[in-house]
Design a protein around this motif. Structure first.
Motif, PDB file in Angstrom:
ATOM      1  N   ASP A  33      -1.997  25.989 -71.168  1.00  0.00           N
ATOM      2  CA  ASP A  33      -1.645  24.570 -71.116  1.00  0.00           C
ATOM      3  C   ASP A  33      -0.177  24.387 -70.718  1.00  0.00           C
ATOM      4  O   ASP A  33       0.170  23.467 -69.977  1.00  0.00           O
ATOM      5  N   VAL A  34       0.696  25.268 -71.241  1.00  0.00           N
ATOM      6  CA  VAL A  34       2.121  25.204 -70.909  1.00  0.00           C
ATOM      7  C   VAL A  34       2.318  25.452 -69.412  1.00  0.00           C
ATOM      8  O   VAL A  34       3.070  24.739 -68.743  1.00  0.00           O
ATOM      9  N   ARG A  35       1.605  26.472 -68.872  1.00  0.00           N
ATOM     10  CA  ARG A  35       1.739  26.784 -67.439  1.00  0.00           C
ATOM     11  C   ARG A  35       1.282  25.603 -66.594  1.00  0.00           C
ATOM     12  O   ARG A  35       1.927  25.259 -65.596  1.00  0.00           O
ATOM     13  N   PHE A  51       7.527  32.801 -66.555  1.00  0.00           N
ATOM     14  CA  PHE A  51       7.968  32.158 -67.796  1.00  0.00           C
ATOM     15  C   PHE A  51       6.915  32.325 -68.892  1.00  0.00           C
ATOM     16  O   PHE A  51       7.211  32.769 -70.004  1.00  0.00           O
ATOM     17  N   THR A  52       5.671  31.973 -68.589  1.00  0.00           N
ATOM     18  CA  THR A  52       4.619  32.044 -69.613  1.00  0.00           C
ATOM     19  C   THR A  52       4.300  33.495 -69.992  1.00  0.00           C
ATOM     20  O   THR A  52       3.980  33.783 -71.151  1.00  0.00           O
ATOM     21  N   ASP A  53       4.413  34.429 -69.038  1.00  0.00           N
ATOM     22  CA  ASP A  53       4.205  35.846 -69.363  1.00  0.00           C
ATOM     23  C   ASP A  53       5.255  36.337 -70.352  1.00  0.00           C
ATOM     24  O   ASP A  53       4.942  37.058 -71.310  1.00  0.00           O
ATOM     25  N   THR A  54       6.505  35.925 -70.137  1.00  0.00           N
ATOM     26  CA  THR A  54       7.599  36.328 -71.043  1.00  0.00           C
ATOM     27  C   THR A  54       7.404  35.729 -72.424  1.00  0.00           C
ATOM     28  O   THR A  54       7.587  36.406 -73.448  1.00  0.00           O
ATOM     29  N   HIS A  79      11.841  27.240 -76.318  1.00  0.00           N
ATOM     30  CA  HIS A  79      13.199  26.689 -76.199  1.00  0.00           C
ATOM     31  C   HIS A  79      14.163  27.744 -75.672  1.00  0.00           C
ATOM     32  O   HIS A  79      14.931  27.507 -74.734  1.00  0.00           O
ATOM     33  N   ASP A  80      14.129  28.934 -76.272  1.00  0.00           N
ATOM     34  CA  ASP A  80      15.045  30.005 -75.856  1.00  0.00           C
ATOM     35  C   ASP A  80      14.786  30.423 -74.408  1.00  0.00           C
ATOM     36  O   ASP A  80      15.727  30.686 -73.650  1.00  0.00           O
ATOM     37  N   GLU A  81      13.525  30.482 -74.026  1.00  0.00           N
ATOM     38  CA  GLU A  81      13.185  30.893 -72.658  1.00  0.00           C
ATOM     39  C   GLU A  81      13.508  29.804 -71.633  1.00  0.00           C
ATOM     40  O   GLU A  81      13.905  30.108 -70.510  1.00  0.00           O
ATOM     41  N   LEU A  82      13.336  28.539 -72.024  1.00  0.00           N
ATOM     42  CA  LEU A  82      13.750  27.441 -71.133  1.00  0.00           C
ATOM     43  C   LEU A  82      15.252  27.505 -70.891  1.00  0.00           C
ATOM     44  O   LEU A  82      15.733  27.303 -69.767  1.00  0.00           O
ATOM     45  N   THR A  83      16.003  27.790 -71.954  1.00  0.00           N
ATOM     46  CA  THR A  83      17.461  27.912 -71.837  1.00  0.00           C
ATOM     47  C   THR A  83      17.828  29.016 -70.858  1.00  0.00           C
ATOM     48  O   THR A  83      18.686  28.832 -69.980  1.00  0.00           O
ATOM     49  N   ARG A 262      17.418  27.757 -60.524  1.00  0.00           N
ATOM     50  CA  ARG A 262      18.219  28.905 -60.939  1.00  0.00           C
ATOM     51  C   ARG A 262      17.493  30.226 -60.631  1.00  0.00           C
ATOM     52  O   ARG A 262      18.083  31.186 -60.127  1.00  0.00           O
ATOM     53  N   SER A 263      16.206  30.279 -60.924  1.00  0.00           N
ATOM     54  CA  SER A 263      15.437  31.505 -60.705  1.00  0.00           C
ATOM     55  C   SER A 263      15.290  31.832 -59.229  1.00  0.00           C
ATOM     56  O   SER A 263      15.320  33.000 -58.841  1.00  0.00           O
TER      57      SER A 263
END
Length: 440
Positions: A33-35, A51-54, A79-83, A262-263
């Motif tokens: 759902d997030v992806r 992102f979702t794999d991490t 939150h940490d991964e979005l940052t 950024r990525s």
């Protein structure tokens, strides 16, 4: 800002609510759902997948404490991964040299010229620099005129050569002018095109080669989503810019550019434009933006904006008037003006934790104070200074003069009276606490 994405992510986390522990099955369901939420937000597919794999790897590797619910833990990891996705640390602008030279790049319509004015104002007021704005768009006379108007508004000099069609020479001459006249910051506004083309790239590459800027900023409209990311990639391959500026972020309900850029180009987002006003510019803080995306507000940025408008001498004067119950409509107008300078009202309200979600369907117009100001401006100077003078006939006259109703005038006067009483109580309470300390 990012309203759609915030709402979708909140729904995704609800999948884990009521779950006793994190398992591969419920994590997979949540992250699916997030992806989808990220892709709908126009985030680059590869970025969304990585992102979702991490997040999945970190979630399954966590030992969940009994005090922490699985949904809360997932929010923390996301939150940490979005940052990290948006850069991790806040990126500073390099203006150590004197004069420091900043070169603006980007497509036509991205907001380069307006941002040049905003940045000059910000660095003038916050960093005490003496900027010189340089008009190097030799193709659009309107761009030179726009920069001239902005320069006048922020009281900063502008350099242009109306007879020249050589932007490289104009930029070089401007730097010579800055050195001769003691300007310690040169901001070069360049020409944009409706699409990336070879002539444009060659021209801005030549300017870069000639002036060797301390900082090259790529300015892009965040609302164009993946188009913004693709354009950034092309510019970066030719210019190797230092940072990205996302304009019109206040109107971006998706967030694709902010989360992907950024990525894809491996360059930090340094500034964001959050409105049309010259004050509507913020340094980009990845952790704070992650807070906002996840509906946690951004109280630090709200306090910083308030501090920018804070005048210590004015505050002392106001405190004395409040203590003597002399707070009047002139002071009220002054406070409204300070709030308006802080930026878009809905954006400000959404920085308060929990408020963003509550007001997402409510339209808070920047003209929210318009009727209040009209009522106050319809008062005589004596009435503004002495609200006690406002009897029935005066209120009727004010309602007619301001184009409002007598009910609206009465409502404002009642609110003003309640505000004045509350402010006096707070001030008296503070003074009371201070007295025992002073007696010692």
């Amino acid at each position: 800002m990012f309203d759609n994405l915030s709402e979708r992510l909140e729904r995704s986390f609800k999948i884990l609510k009521g779950e006793g522990k994190i398992t591969e099955i419920n994590v997979a369901e949540t992250l699916k759902d997030v992806r989808k939420a990220l892709l709908d937000a126009d985030v680059n597919y590869k970025v969304a997948k990585n992102f979702t794999d991490t997040v999945k790897e970190k979630a399954l590797g966590q030992n969940v404490l009994t005090a922490v619910k699985p949904s809360q833990l997932m929010v923390k990891i996301v939150h940490d991964e979005l940052t990290q996705l948006m850069g991790g640390e806040t990126a500073e602008i390099n203006i150590d040299s004197r004069p420091a030279v900043i070169l603006m790049s980007g497509l036509q319509g991205s907001g380069k010229t307006t941002f040049s004015g905003k940045l000059a104002r910000m660095l003038k007021t916050k960093k005490n620099r003496k900027p010189l704005l340089v008009a190097c768009d030799v193709y659009r006379p309107a761009a030179i005129e726009q920069l001239r108007v902005l320069a006048e508004q922020i009281e900063v000099p502008m350099y242009c050569e109306l007879d020249s069609k050589n932007p490289v020479e104009i930029a070089q001459h401007a730097i010579q002018e800055a050195k001769a006249k003691g300007y310690d910051l040169v901001i070069v506004d360049t020409a944009g095109r409706l699409a990336v083309d070879e002539q444009m790239m060659n021209e801005i590459a030549a300017i870069k080669e000639a002036i060797n800027p301390n900082e090259i900023l790529f300015v892009v409209d965040s609302m164009t989503g993946q188009d913004a990311v693709n354009t950034a990639k092309e510019f970066n391959e030719r210019l190797d810019f230092n940072g990205v500026v996302l304009t019109k972020l206040d109107g971006d309900t998706r967030g694709g550019a902010a989360l992907s850029i950024r990525s894809v180009v491996n360059k930090p987002i340094k500034f964001v434009g959050t409105g049309e006003k010259l004050e509507a510019i913020d340094q980009f803080h990845p952790a704070r933006m992650a807070d906002r995306i996840l509906g946690m507000g951004d109280i630090v940025s709200l306090v910083e904006r308030a501090q920018e408008q804070y005048d210590e001498e004015e505050a002392k004067r106001l405190q004395k008037k409040i203590a003597k119950n002399q707070f009047d409509f002139n002071d009220f107008l002054s406070q409204i003006a300070q709030i308006k300078k802080m930026g878009n009202l809905k954006d400000l309200a959404s920085m308060i934790p929990g408020v963003g979600k509550a007001i997402k369907d409510i339209d808070i117009d920047d003209n929210a104070f318009k009727s209040i100001e009209a009522i106050i401006y319809s008062m005589t100077p004596a009435e503004r200074s002495n609200p006690e003078l406002l009897n029935g006939s005066r209120r009727t006259r004010i309602a007619k003069g301001s184009g409002t109703t007598i009910q609206e005038v009465n409502r404002l006067l009642k609110q003003f009276d309640q505000t004045r009483k509350m402010m006096k109580m707070v001030t008296s309470s503070k003074m009371g606490k201070m007295m025992p300390k002073m007696k010692r």
